[in-house]
Design an enzyme around this catalytic site. Structure first.
Site, PDB file in Angstrom:
ATOM      1  N   TYR A  39      -1.651  -1.222  10.713  1.00  0.00           N
ATOM      2  CA  TYR A  39      -1.814  -0.670   9.391  1.00  0.00           C
ATOM      3  C   TYR A  39      -0.154  -0.749   8.814  1.00  0.00           C
ATOM      4  CZ  TYR A  39      -3.365  -1.340   4.384  1.00  0.00           C
ATOM      5  OH  TYR A  39      -3.638  -1.580   2.967  1.00  0.00           O
ATOM      6  N   SER A  93       1.165  -1.047  -0.054  1.00  0.00           N
ATOM      7  CA  SER A  93      -0.339   0.557  -0.415  1.00  0.00           C
ATOM      8  C   SER A  93       0.690   1.100   0.023  1.00  0.00           C
ATOM      9  CB  SER A  93      -1.180   0.045   1.737  1.00  0.00           C
ATOM     10  OG  SER A  93      -1.193   1.415   1.468  1.00  0.00           O
TER      11      SER A  93
END
Length: 174
Positions: A66, A53
């Protein structure tokens, strides 16, 4: 082709699940790909795409666990790719880093973490934009079909398009 596309975002008391899925899952998938796909083990070679990401490249204040997990995926992929034995294995290891994308992970993550409607979060989403899944697939295909990109990290963002991170490389249009 092996695609390790693990992604959960739990910042609450279940944060360890984020690390287990996003980091350990990618490492295990990569190790299995090496075992069964490497030419040195009787395989035919190929490409391993680890999906991280843009959160693996820059801090995001509302999801630090995350972010840590996706930084791990980027670093792991680059590290595996630089192994001197990679050439003999016939494998390439690359990383796809999409920005915010219109998926259930985004919508459910915002709701479950209680940040949906948070002004700072909404401003961030507005300023960076939200990818369509189709746009991310375009970046994925470019990453997959380029033969000389072992260790490459491709970023896909609504705001800045499809580009490699950390290297000078022109991306061809499909």
């Amino acid at each position: 082709i092996v695609v390790n596309n693990a992604g959960v975002n739990l910042e609450n008391e279940s944060w360890r699940t984020t690390i287990m899925v996003n980091v350990i899952g990618v490492i295990e998938g990569t190790k299995l790909a090496e075992k069964y796909m490497s030419k040195t083990s009787g395989g035919r070679g190929g490409v391993v795409v680890n999906v991280a990401s843009t959160a693996g490249l820059t801090p995001v204040f509302f999801m630090p666990v995350y972010v840590a997990s996706k930084y791990s995926v980027v670093g792991f992929t680059r590290s595996v790719a630089m192994n001197p034995d990679v050439g003999r294995s016939g494998l390439r290891f690359v990383c796809l880093c999409p920005g915010f994308t219109d998926t259930s992970l985004l919508s459910s993550g915002l709701k479950s973490e209680g940040i949906s409607g948070n002004k700072l979060v909404e401003e961030l989403l507005t300023s960076t934009g939200i990818n369509t899944v189709e746009f991310v697939v375009e970046g994925f295909m470019q990453l997959l079909l380029t033969d000389d990109n072992n260790g490459g990290v491709m970023v896909v963002t609504k705001q800045r398009g499809i580009r490699y991170h950390g290297r000078q490389r022109k991306v061809n249009k499909l």
